[in-house]
Motif scaffolding. Structure first.
Motif, PDB file in Angstrom:
ATOM      1  N   PRO A  90       0.904  -1.267  -0.070  1.00 52.69           N
ATOM      2  CA  PRO A  90      -0.065  -0.046   0.180  1.00 52.69           C
ATOM      3  C   PRO A  90       1.049   1.489  -0.082  1.00 52.69           C
ATOM      4  O   PRO A  90       1.860   1.230   0.823  1.00 52.69           O
ATOM      5  N   LEU A  91       0.433   2.253  -0.490  1.00 51.04           N
ATOM      6  CA  LEU A  91       1.409   3.622  -0.582  1.00 51.04           C
ATOM      7  C   LEU A  91       1.808   3.901   0.631  1.00 51.04           C
ATOM      8  O   LEU A  91       2.839   4.411   0.640  1.00 51.04           O
ATOM      9  N   VAL A  92       0.746   3.911   1.445  1.00 47.07           N
ATOM     10  CA  VAL A  92       1.144   4.470   3.086  1.00 47.07           C
ATOM     11  C   VAL A  92       2.426   3.493   3.528  1.00 47.07           C
ATOM     12  O   VAL A  92       3.250   4.068   4.364  1.00 47.07           O
ATOM     13  N   GLU A  93       2.616   2.331   3.182  1.00 51.40           N
ATOM     14  CA  GLU A  93       3.802   1.634   3.843  1.00 51.40           C
ATOM     15  C   GLU A  93       4.937   1.299   2.621  1.00 51.40           C
ATOM     16  O   GLU A  93       5.875   0.889   2.953  1.00 51.40           O
ATOM     17  N   ALA A  94       4.846   2.235   1.393  1.00 47.41           N
ATOM     18  CA  ALA A  94       5.895   1.844   0.366  1.00 47.41           C
ATOM     19  C   ALA A  94       6.886   2.253   0.882  1.00 47.41           C
ATOM     20  O   ALA A  94       6.981   3.439   1.268  1.00 47.41           O
ATOM     21  N   THR A  95       7.840   1.768   0.478  1.00 51.39           N
ATOM     22  CA  THR A  95       9.502   2.432   0.510  1.00 51.39           C
ATOM     23  C   THR A  95       9.829   2.811  -0.851  1.00 51.39           C
ATOM     24  O   THR A  95      10.799   3.542  -0.740  1.00 51.39           O
ATOM     25  N   LEU A  96       9.351   2.527  -1.943  1.00 49.74           N
ATOM     26  CA  LEU A  96       9.155   3.214  -3.232  1.00 49.74           C
ATOM     27  C   LEU A  96       7.976   3.427  -3.898  1.00 49.74           C
ATOM     28  O   LEU A  96       7.074   2.446  -3.743  1.00 49.74           O
ATOM     29  N   ILE A  97       7.817   4.581  -4.437  1.00 50.09           N
ATOM     30  CA  ILE A  97       6.504   4.620  -5.253  1.00 50.09           C
ATOM     31  C   ILE A  97       6.885   4.998  -6.480  1.00 50.09           C
ATOM     32  O   ILE A  97       7.842   5.704  -6.968  1.00 50.09           O
ATOM     33  N   ALA A  98       6.204   4.066  -7.526  1.00 48.56           N
ATOM     34  CA  ALA A  98       6.498   4.409  -8.881  1.00 48.56           C
ATOM     35  C   ALA A  98       5.184   5.071  -9.211  1.00 48.56           C
ATOM     36  O   ALA A  98       4.146   4.559  -9.242  1.00 48.56           O
ATOM     37  N   CYS A  99       5.263   6.190 -10.450  1.00 45.67           N
ATOM     38  CA  CYS A  99       4.046   6.617 -10.852  1.00 45.67           C
ATOM     39  C   CYS A  99       4.213   6.869 -12.560  1.00 45.67           C
ATOM     40  O   CYS A  99       5.206   7.151 -12.899  1.00 45.67           O
ATOM     41  N   VAL A 100       3.039   6.678 -13.045  1.00 38.93           N
ATOM     42  CA  VAL A 100       2.986   7.091 -14.368  1.00 38.93           C
ATOM     43  C   VAL A 100       2.227   8.273 -14.586  1.00 38.93           C
ATOM     44  O   VAL A 100       1.036   8.104 -14.624  1.00 38.93           O
ATOM     45  N   PRO A 101       2.722   9.520 -14.687  1.00 37.78           N
ATOM     46  CA  PRO A 101       2.277  10.880 -14.495  1.00 37.78           C
ATOM     47  C   PRO A 101       1.383  10.843 -15.761  1.00 37.78           C
ATOM     48  O   PRO A 101       1.739  10.654 -16.647  1.00 37.78           O
ATOM     49  N   ARG A 102       0.188  11.727 -15.633  1.00 33.75           N
ATOM     50  CA  ARG A 102      -0.459  12.372 -16.727  1.00 33.75           C
ATOM     51  C   ARG A 102       0.288  13.425 -17.413  1.00 33.75           C
ATOM     52  O   ARG A 102       0.025  13.692 -18.580  1.00 33.75           O
ATOM     53  N   ASP A 103       1.272  14.053 -16.636  1.00 29.24           N
ATOM     54  CA  ASP A 103       1.947  15.078 -16.984  1.00 29.24           C
ATOM     55  C   ASP A 103       3.186  14.853 -17.743  1.00 29.24           C
ATOM     56  O   ASP A 103       4.158  14.378 -17.110  1.00 29.24           O
ATOM     57  N   PRO A 104       3.055  14.779 -19.168  1.00 29.04           N
ATOM     58  CA  PRO A 104       4.154  14.158 -20.010  1.00 29.04           C
ATOM     59  C   PRO A 104       5.353  15.068 -20.091  1.00 29.04           C
ATOM     60  O   PRO A 104       6.436  14.749 -20.561  1.00 29.04           O
ATOM     61  N   THR A 105       5.278  16.511 -19.559  1.00 30.99           N
ATOM     62  CA  THR A 105       6.327  17.273 -19.540  1.00 30.99           C
ATOM     63  C   THR A 105       7.642  16.997 -18.665  1.00 30.99           C
ATOM     64  O   THR A 105       8.497  17.731 -18.668  1.00 30.99           O
ATOM     65  N   LEU A 106       7.348  16.082 -17.772  1.00 30.37           N
ATOM     66  CA  LEU A 106       8.152  15.603 -16.788  1.00 30.37           C
ATOM     67  C   LEU A 106       9.838  15.461 -17.403  1.00 30.37           C
ATOM     68  O   LEU A 106      10.657  15.807 -16.892  1.00 30.37           O
ATOM     69  N   TRP A 107       9.528  14.794 -18.609  1.00 31.16           N
ATOM     70  CA  TRP A 107      10.990  14.268 -19.252  1.00 31.16           C
ATOM     71  C   TRP A 107      11.631  15.576 -20.050  1.00 31.16           C
ATOM     72  O   TRP A 107      12.633  15.347 -20.404  1.00 31.16           O
ATOM     73  N   ASN A 108      10.848  16.494 -20.210  1.00 33.39           N
ATOM     74  CA  ASN A 108      11.358  17.754 -20.880  1.00 33.39           C
ATOM     75  C   ASN A 108      12.637  18.235 -20.480  1.00 33.39           C
ATOM     76  O   ASN A 108      13.549  18.708 -21.246  1.00 33.39           O
ATOM     77  N   LEU A 109      12.837  18.308 -19.277  1.00 31.04           N
ATOM     78  CA  LEU A 109      14.052  19.150 -18.728  1.00 31.04           C
ATOM     79  C   LEU A 109      14.880  18.029 -18.144  1.00 31.04           C
ATOM     80  O   LEU A 109      15.854  18.694 -17.128  1.00 31.04           O
ATOM     81  N   VAL A 110      14.665  16.847 -18.264  1.00 33.25           N
ATOM     82  CA  VAL A 110      15.806  15.658 -17.584  1.00 33.25           C
ATOM     83  C   VAL A 110      17.116  15.923 -17.912  1.00 33.25           C
ATOM     84  O   VAL A 110      18.091  16.148 -16.993  1.00 33.25           O
TER      85      VAL A 110
END
Length: 155
Positions: A90-110
């Motif tokens: 569960p997210l509250v117990e996770a030590t790693l969170i993986a997200c597939v974002p709706r915002d595709p611009t996250l990769w623009n400035l990597v």
């Protein structure tokens, strides 16, 4: 154009940006958070998911201040990390969170922000946004260290 009050502009952005959005997947691992993120980046890269790092681990790479307790990565598609020593959690117990974002611009400035780092990281503003919403101990203080880097020296 020159921002006369960079702190106010940053606060405005933090208030108005709706966030990356998208489904989140919780994983639990026993290794330190940075090692978990490295393993997840390695595996998801091999699967073609184009991972980028955010949250506490990215903050530690950008403006070291606290030992990361939880990892966060953004992926272009979900990946199964069970073969890498992770268990779904569960997210509250996770030590790693993986997200597939709706915002595709996250990769623009990597490329702009990851050049001197050992892992590909999102823009520091996204790291800041994630830290503000994580609810983890000391995340606000770590966010302030990233904010100081974003805002620059006081004028």
């Amino acid at each position: 154009m020159i921002a006369s009050n960079r702190r106010a502009l940053l606060e405005h952005w933090l208030t108005d940006y709706p966030g990356p959005g998208g489904p989140e997947f919780g994983w639990y691992g026993l290794d330190p958070a940075t090692d978990q993120v490295r393993a997840a980046v390695r595996e998801s890269s091999a699967m073609g998911a184009d991972p980028i790092v955010s949250g506490e681990v990215a903050a530690d790479l950008i403006a070291p201040w606290k030992l990361p307790a939880r990892g966060r990565i953004y992926l272009r598609e979900p990946v199964d990390l069970a073969d890498q020593g992770f268990a779904p959690a569960p997210l509250v117990e996770a030590t790693l969170i993986a997200c597939v974002p709706r915002d595709p611009t996250l990769w623009n400035l990597v490329d702009l922000h990851s050049e001197s780092r050992s892992l590909p990281t999102v823009d520091p503003l996204i790291v800041l946004w994630d830290l503000h919403r994580s609810g983890d101990a000391d995340s606000r203080a770590a966010a302030e260290k990233v904010a100081e880097l974003v805002i620059g020296p006081a004028r």
